[in-house]
Design an enzyme around this catalytic site. Sequence first.
Site, PDB file in Angstrom:
ATOM      1  CG  ASN A   1     -13.500 -36.067 -19.097  1.00  0.00           C
ATOM      2  OD1 ASN A   1     -12.331 -35.731 -18.915  1.00  0.00           O
ATOM      3  ND2 ASN A   1     -13.922 -37.301 -18.874  1.00  0.00           N
TER       4      ASN A   1
ATOM      5  CG  HIS B   1     -15.716 -44.453 -17.677  1.00  0.00           C
ATOM      6  ND1 HIS B   1     -15.651 -44.132 -19.010  1.00  0.00           N
ATOM      7  CD2 HIS B   1     -15.609 -43.279 -16.996  1.00  0.00           C
ATOM      8  CE1 HIS B   1     -15.530 -42.818 -19.140  1.00  0.00           C
ATOM      9  NE2 HIS B   1     -15.496 -42.275 -17.946  1.00  0.00           N
TER      10      HIS B   1
END
Length: 466
Positions: A315, A351
């Site tokens: 990521n 998130h």
Amino acid sequence: MSVTESVGVFLGVSEASARFLLALFSAYPIALVYRRLVATQVPQVQNLYFTLSGIWVMYYVYGIHIWHSMVDVVVVYLLFVTCGGSLLCVTLTWIVTMGHMLAGYASVILSGQVHPISWTIPHCVLVLKLIGLSFNLYDARKKEEDLNEDFKKIVVRKVPSFLEVTGFSYFCGTVLAGPQLPFVRYQDFVNGKLYDSKTTPSSWPAGLQRFLIAVLYAALYSILNRHYPIKYLVTEGYAEEPFFRKLWLLLISGRVALWRYITVWLFAEASCIFTGISYRETDSEGGVKWDAVSNIHLLKFELAVRFSNMIESFNINTNRWIAWYTFKRLRWLKNKTLSYIATFVFVILWHGFWPGYFINFTLEFFDIIASQTFVDYIGTYLGLSLSDLDKMHPVIRLPVTLITYVMMHLLLLYAVVCFMLLSWEQCYKFMSAVYFFGHVALIIWAVFYIVMTKLVHKRRGHLHKD
């Protein structure tokens, strides 16, 4: 049976996931049309093309819920026009985008949905784009000497047009799942400043290579996920398995589940390469690579034997964004630990509210600390370094490397599985089935490190007195 249902059955995923994948694939014909017909047009036409094609992709997956992204884009653009470049603009952009997204997360949880393909998935990508752009405008008002080298490269001197903002927001290669890229890269790309299309080698071979790798990962995931699904890790059958077989199944199932994310990133990256936005000049003689927006260093991640290597290679663009726009912007706290904690809280909130996210990032945080203290310990008290591993005889080096690899990846996957299971009930079932070994390992190392450090210091103190 519809096309999306057929694709879902073939890949072993839900119809909603299949629709998401088909939308991801639509970036390829969009890229082809762009390169053949649109790339030579004026920037306004290119921005309009990316805006309309991105909106179509979003509507195909999320339908009427596309209004969520449209509202944020319009509101934030009005902020840019009225107070762009000010701290007030940055603050309001944070409040508007993060507030909208967090409200969306709350509504999803309250609806009782688990693992939904909801509008919040692309919205979290959009949030980072808009916040990043607000900071880029803010940096333009600072003195040159007050900016570090990274910020100097991505500063935006002038409020972009509405079409530039919408084109950037809905760019086909990044609209669904990233990767993140700075606005100046998109702006230089549509303005023809990123590279000279007449002299630069074609990006198609690199794009095709990345696409084929993505197909390979998709195939492996589709096949192995049928035999090693992550949902098995919360069943009674898994709880009754022998301990070492549980660890083996965790290694396989956790790794296969990670390939789902890697597959999406690879497909998205390939489409970016096809458009040409991933251009990177590697040397003064014109050497070119097409990896500027790569989100995963495959070999480095798959073969990592250190937590730092795992974090650095996974990521990538999101981690870079967090470093640029969160951690480095907290220098005013004048406390590195507080900056880390604030960044840690932001990452969790970005998130979502699920307990699995908190468990995952908390474990990763302490895993990194444990890894760093381990390196410090063997360096300070044993006179060794990780580079000494490469100098060992193969008979010793290979088993040591294998053991290190298995341990690091087990600890990583122990955390990541919680990230994927989301709910506390599911996470607890999994962690209790493996006797909370990830937590136990951290506690044992912490106690060992503290005790040994004190003993060594005490011994050195006696030697110094003698």
